[in-house]
Design an enzyme around this catalytic site. Sequence first.
Site, PDB file in Angstrom:
ATOM      1  N   GLU A 127       0.734  -1.185  -0.049  1.00 57.03           N
ATOM      2  CA  GLU A 127      -0.094  -0.022  -0.027  1.00 57.03           C
ATOM      3  C   GLU A 127       0.642   1.300  -0.147  1.00 57.03           C
ATOM      4  OE1 GLU A 127      -2.298  -0.423   3.541  1.00 57.03           O
ATOM      5  OE2 GLU A 127      -3.581  -1.919   2.662  1.00 57.03           O
ATOM      6  N   HIS A 167       9.083  -1.265   3.133  1.00 59.70           N
ATOM      7  CA  HIS A 167       9.123  -1.351   4.692  1.00 59.70           C
ATOM      8  C   HIS A 167       9.147  -2.845   5.035  1.00 59.70           C
ATOM      9  CE1 HIS A 167       5.243  -0.834   2.896  1.00 59.70           C
ATOM     10  NE2 HIS A 167       4.729  -1.631   3.680  1.00 59.70           N
TER      11      HIS A 167
HETATM   12  P1  5GP Z   1       1.848  -2.633   2.868  1.00 58.57           P
HETATM   13  O1  5GP Z   1       0.567  -2.840   2.845  1.00 58.57           O
HETATM   14  O2  5GP Z   1       2.220  -1.313   2.140  1.00 58.57           O
HETATM   15  O3  5GP Z   1       2.748  -3.640   3.111  1.00 58.57           O
HETATM   16  O4  5GP Z   1       1.966  -1.742   4.447  1.00 58.57           O
HETATM   17  C1  5GP Z   1       1.615  -0.765   4.766  1.00 58.57           C
HETATM   18  C2  5GP Z   1       1.435  -0.381   6.434  1.00 58.57           C
HETATM   19  O5  5GP Z   1       1.612   1.004   6.599  1.00 58.57           O
HETATM   20  C3  5GP Z   1       0.003  -1.022   6.800  1.00 58.57           C
HETATM   21  O6  5GP Z   1       0.030  -1.943   7.717  1.00 58.57           O
HETATM   22  C4  5GP Z   1      -0.573   0.598   7.215  1.00 58.57           C
HETATM   23  O7  5GP Z   1      -1.361   0.215   8.289  1.00 58.57           O
HETATM   24  C5  5GP Z   1       0.756   1.400   7.476  1.00 58.57           C
HETATM   25  N1  5GP Z   1       0.642   2.746   7.670  1.00 58.57           N
HETATM   26  C6  5GP Z   1       0.089   3.287   6.480  1.00 58.57           C
HETATM   27  N2  5GP Z   1      -0.059   4.739   6.691  1.00 58.57           N
HETATM   28  C7  5GP Z   1       0.410   4.694   8.193  1.00 58.57           C
HETATM   29  C8  5GP Z   1       0.931   6.177   9.052  1.00 58.57           C
HETATM   30  O8  5GP Z   1       0.452   7.216   8.568  1.00 58.57           O
HETATM   31  N3  5GP Z   1       1.674   5.693  10.067  1.00 58.57           N
HETATM   32  C9  5GP Z   1       1.698   4.554  10.489  1.00 58.57           C
HETATM   33  N4  5GP Z   1       2.325   4.429  11.722  1.00 58.57           N
HETATM   34  N5  5GP Z   1       1.489   3.334   9.674  1.00 58.57           N
HETATM   35  C10 5GP Z   1       0.953   3.574   8.399  1.00 58.57           C
END
Ligand code: 5GP
Length: 116
Positions: free
Chosen positions: A96, A101
């Site tokens: 997302e 990360h």
């Molecule tokens: P992905 O799906 O890209 O691997 O994970 C993105 C993660 O970032 C998700 O688990 C989401 O909850 C987290 N996330 C998105 N925006 C923010 C934010 O503004 N602050 C924090 N602490 N986490 C975020």
Amino acid sequence: MAEETIFSKIIRKEIPADVVYQDDLVTAFRDINPRASSHILIIPNKLIPTVNDVEEQDERALGRLFTVAKKLAAEEGIDQDGYRLIVNCNAHGGQEVYHIHMHLVGGEPLGPMLVS
Ligand code: 5GP
């Protein structure tokens, strides 16, 4: 030039986050929407959008993700029971936020690796 995400602002402390670790190469902070009792994101300070964009010169920072994951897992008290490290890539991987990360997730049994 890759486009910055909200994670760059977290690294620079321009927006609030529960930062649990930071050094010259990486930053770690609690996920805003935790999927388990411990859910921390560990990211390189350099903007690398996806695993597809990784270069040899990034190896030091990306290796640091693991040493920091190990340290934080111990601090969270989840190292002995175990935890999961996840890196999603692009749409099918469920990515997302386009700033690489590593999710450090644990604190309870996590079940099978892939859930529908
Ligand atoms: P992905 O799906 O890209 O691997 O994970 C993105 C993660 O970032 C998700 O688990 C989401 O909850 C987290 N996330 C998105 N925006 C923010 C934010 O503004 N602050 C924090 N602490 N986490 C975020």
